[in-house]
Design an enzyme around this catalytic site. Structure first.
Site, PDB file in Angstrom:
ATOM      1  N   ARG A 214       0.710  -1.171  -0.021  1.00  0.00           N
ATOM      2  CA  ARG A 214      -0.054  -0.270   0.065  1.00  0.00           C
ATOM      3  C   ARG A 214       1.029   0.999  -0.345  1.00  0.00           C
ATOM      4  O   ARG A 214       0.724   2.075  -0.639  1.00  0.00           O
ATOM      5  CB  ARG A 214      -0.736  -0.434   1.600  1.00  0.00           C
ATOM      6  N   PHE A 230     -10.803  -4.966  -5.557  1.00  0.00           N
ATOM      7  CA  PHE A 230     -11.383  -5.954  -4.797  1.00  0.00           C
ATOM      8  C   PHE A 230     -10.575  -5.172  -3.241  1.00  0.00           C
ATOM      9  O   PHE A 230     -10.025  -4.844  -2.392  1.00  0.00           O
ATOM     10  CB  PHE A 230     -10.379  -6.913  -4.701  1.00  0.00           C
ATOM     11  N   ASP A 252     -15.463  -3.633  -4.697  1.00  0.00           N
ATOM     12  CA  ASP A 252     -15.674  -4.518  -4.250  1.00  0.00           C
ATOM     13  C   ASP A 252     -16.831  -4.945  -3.907  1.00  0.00           C
ATOM     14  O   ASP A 252     -17.868  -4.069  -4.290  1.00  0.00           O
ATOM     15  CB  ASP A 252     -15.379  -4.217  -2.488  1.00  0.00           C
ATOM     16  N   SER A 253     -17.335  -5.686  -4.405  1.00  0.00           N
ATOM     17  CA  SER A 253     -18.960  -6.627  -4.372  1.00  0.00           C
ATOM     18  C   SER A 253     -19.158  -6.822  -3.326  1.00  0.00           C
ATOM     19  O   SER A 253     -20.796  -7.201  -3.374  1.00  0.00           O
ATOM     20  CB  SER A 253     -18.612  -8.450  -5.194  1.00  0.00           C
ATOM     21  N   ALA A 282     -15.202  -6.938  -9.950  1.00  0.00           N
ATOM     22  CA  ALA A 282     -13.845  -6.419 -10.622  1.00  0.00           C
ATOM     23  C   ALA A 282     -14.226  -6.820 -11.725  1.00  0.00           C
ATOM     24  O   ALA A 282     -13.723  -5.720 -12.913  1.00  0.00           O
ATOM     25  CB  ALA A 282     -13.184  -6.901  -9.197  1.00  0.00           C
ATOM     26  N   ASP A 299      -6.205  -6.636  -6.045  1.00  0.00           N
ATOM     27  CA  ASP A 299      -6.049  -7.928  -5.013  1.00  0.00           C
ATOM     28  C   ASP A 299      -6.739  -8.404  -5.013  1.00  0.00           C
ATOM     29  O   ASP A 299      -7.393  -8.306  -3.555  1.00  0.00           O
ATOM     30  CB  ASP A 299      -5.751  -7.005  -3.860  1.00  0.00           C
ATOM     31  N   CYS A 339      -3.072 -14.293  -3.623  1.00  0.00           N
ATOM     32  CA  CYS A 339      -2.642 -14.481  -2.319  1.00  0.00           C
ATOM     33  C   CYS A 339      -2.680 -15.928  -2.134  1.00  0.00           C
ATOM     34  O   CYS A 339      -3.089 -16.548  -1.027  1.00  0.00           O
ATOM     35  CB  CYS A 339      -3.453 -13.507  -0.990  1.00  0.00           C
TER      36      CYS A 339
HETATM   37  N1  SAH Z   1      -7.190  -4.962  -1.016  1.00  0.00           N
HETATM   38  C1  SAH Z   1      -7.915  -5.407   0.421  1.00  0.00           C
HETATM   39  C2  SAH Z   1      -7.780  -6.674   1.066  1.00  0.00           C
HETATM   40  C3  SAH Z   1      -9.192  -7.744  -0.356  1.00  0.00           C
HETATM   41  S1  SAH Z   1      -9.460  -8.549   0.217  1.00  0.00           S
HETATM   42  C4  SAH Z   1      -6.960  -4.556   1.523  1.00  0.00           C
HETATM   43  O1  SAH Z   1      -5.661  -3.687   0.734  1.00  0.00           O
HETATM   44  O2  SAH Z   1      -6.918  -5.143   2.718  1.00  0.00           O
HETATM   45  C5  SAH Z   1     -10.584  -9.148  -1.634  1.00  0.00           C
HETATM   46  C6  SAH Z   1     -11.487  -8.869  -1.335  1.00  0.00           C
HETATM   47  O3  SAH Z   1     -12.402  -8.822  -2.552  1.00  0.00           O
HETATM   48  C7  SAH Z   1     -12.808  -8.734  -0.478  1.00  0.00           C
HETATM   49  O4  SAH Z   1     -13.389  -7.641   0.099  1.00  0.00           O
HETATM   50  C8  SAH Z   1     -13.921  -9.159  -1.157  1.00  0.00           C
HETATM   51  O5  SAH Z   1     -14.992  -8.843  -0.538  1.00  0.00           O
HETATM   52  C9  SAH Z   1     -14.024  -8.846  -2.394  1.00  0.00           C
HETATM   53  N2  SAH Z   1     -14.050  -9.709  -3.952  1.00  0.00           N
HETATM   54  C10 SAH Z   1     -14.489 -11.337  -3.823  1.00  0.00           C
HETATM   55  N3  SAH Z   1     -14.964 -11.322  -5.082  1.00  0.00           N
HETATM   56  C11 SAH Z   1     -15.199 -10.073  -5.510  1.00  0.00           C
HETATM   57  C12 SAH Z   1     -15.716  -9.496  -7.560  1.00  0.00           C
HETATM   58  N4  SAH Z   1     -15.767 -10.738  -8.587  1.00  0.00           N
HETATM   59  N5  SAH Z   1     -15.370  -8.408  -7.534  1.00  0.00           N
HETATM   60  C13 SAH Z   1     -14.925  -7.028  -6.852  1.00  0.00           C
HETATM   61  N6  SAH Z   1     -14.879  -7.886  -5.216  1.00  0.00           N
HETATM   62  C14 SAH Z   1     -14.547  -8.950  -4.670  1.00  0.00           C
END
Ligand code: SAH
Length: 395
Positions: A214, A230, A252-253, A282, A299, A339
């Protein structure tokens, strides 16, 4: 002599623990002397009767998770010493005692010699996730150790092991406070104020493993239009805005995640921030917003949790990253991550290469990205490395 059950290995199977790898697989076991239940402490011996190590036993492919290579009594002082080591390591490298940051991973399983245990520290509150029955049964000793180490600074300890233990092992387990109660759910990370809800949020409440990445986004953000895909709590978005981004879009979804992002943006920048949040998939958002962004952060959650889902996951990374690489402005940057522990570096890099080929654009790797030092990787346990990323420059 110790009264502990004995696990006797098949001939030659002591080689792996003698190289300090912290797992005994079920196939390595010849027999067990004594009766055992999931979570019991056992001592492991060679088939010639030589002591090898001590750990928690559990039915499954990883049969013993080793926490000592010396005969020990794992009492309160044993766990206190272990956790104190984890604490001192983080102090030595400047993660603890830092004015800008008061949230970090205090214990990262095998990386801290405590397989099956994760403890995240959030500005006075510790959140425990046990991944093994054995570690979960040590929780009272762990709480005592935390109290002794932190003193008055420790306001609460929350056990959030119901999810991490898995459905097979969490019968009768409820999440809840082991000490203290609801405490200020707000932390500081590199000067950013962040709301952390360990009771309702994902995992232990926040993704501490992206702290360094970040920061890097913040360093490149000045004057740039940034897309944070995400975004969860909006971590990358906050750093981008603080770094001087001209505009940030956070996607985010999950509605709950977007609410958290909005709260965090307001906490740090009031209502005038040049940022908008979008509850959206996303993949769809990227498809619909091509050619707009100077920086795209990708991410996603782990696409594969098991080996059998690996191929699907790799295809997912390829499709997602092709959309990002295709969609970024010329001269733009992509911060892309995986991850999934079962998708290793070569596989992930391969998926990104395949995505780049599909777009036909000129792509350079500016930097290889990883997990921070409070998620340490034991040199004897390379499986501890799970977060990998690439910083790409796209012409
Ligand atoms: N980037 C964040 C962590 C991401 S965790 C940070 O820095 O803290 C992954 C995230 O992706 C979760 O919040 C989940 O709700 C979201 N997610 C899962 N599938 C998704 C999709 N298809 N489109 C958008 N978001 C999604």
């Amino acid at each position: 002599m110790s009264g502990l059950a004995k696990v006797i290995l098949n001939a030659g199977k002591e080689q792996s623990p003698k190289r300090f790898h912290p797992w005994i697989f079920s196939g390595a076991i010849n027999r067990i002397e004594g009766t055992v239940q999931d979570g019991d402490v056992v001592e492991v011996f060679t088939n010639k009767g030589e002591y090898v190590c001590t750990g928690h036993i559990q039915n499954g492919s990883i049969a013993v998770r080793i926490f000592s290579f010396q005969q020990v009594v794992p009492d309160e002082s044993f766990w206190k010493e272990k956790i104190e080591k984890a604490y001192n390591y983080r102090k030595a490298i400047g993660i603890i005692g830092n004015k800008e940051t008061n949230a970090y991973r205090l214990v990262y399983g095998e990386g801290d010699g405590m397989p099956g245990l994760v403890i995240d520290y959030y500005n006075g509150s510790a959140v425990i996730q046990a991944h093994s029955v054995g570690m979960h049964s040590e929780k009272e000793k762990i709480v005592s150790a935390l109290k002794a180490i932190y003193g008055d600074e420790l306001k609460s300890v929350y056990d959030k092991s119901k999810e991490s233990l898995g459905d097979k092992y969490n019968e009768g387990v409820e999440n809840g406070y082991l000490f203290g109660e609801d405490n200020v759910k707000q932390v500081l990370e590199n000067g950013n104020t962040i709301k952390v809800d360990w009771e309702e949020g994902q995992k232990t409440g926040f993704f501490l493993d992206q702290r360094e990445n970040r920061k890097l986004v913040g360093q490149y953000a000045k004057g740039k239009k940034v897309l944070d895909c995400f975004c969860y709590a909006g971590g990358f978005s906050l750093y981008a805005l603080r770094g001087g981004a001209s505009e940030v879009h956070s996607v985010d979804s999950s509605k709950t995640a977007i609410k958290l992002t909005d709260d965090n943006i307001a906490l740090n920048f009031g209502s005038g921030a040049k940022q908008t949040s979008h509850v959206a998939d996303a993949f769809d958002f990227l498809k619909d917003n091509q050619g707009q962004y100077d920086i795209i952060v990708v991410d996603p959650p782990a696409f594969a949790k098991h080996r059998d889902a690996r191929h699907q996951a790799v295809m997912g990374y390829k499709r997602l990253n092709a959309l990002a690489i295709q969609g970024v402005k010329p001269g733009g940057l992509i911060f892309t991550f995986s991850c999934s522990q079962v998708v290793d570096k070569p596989l992930f890099y391969g998926a990104i290469t395949a995505a780049a080929i599909e777009t036909g654009r000129t792509v350079r790797i500016l930097q290889y990205l990883s997990q921070p030092a409070d998620h340490p990787i034991s040199i004897y346990h390379p499986e501890g490395e799970y977060l990998k990323g690439l910083l790409l420059f796209v012409e």
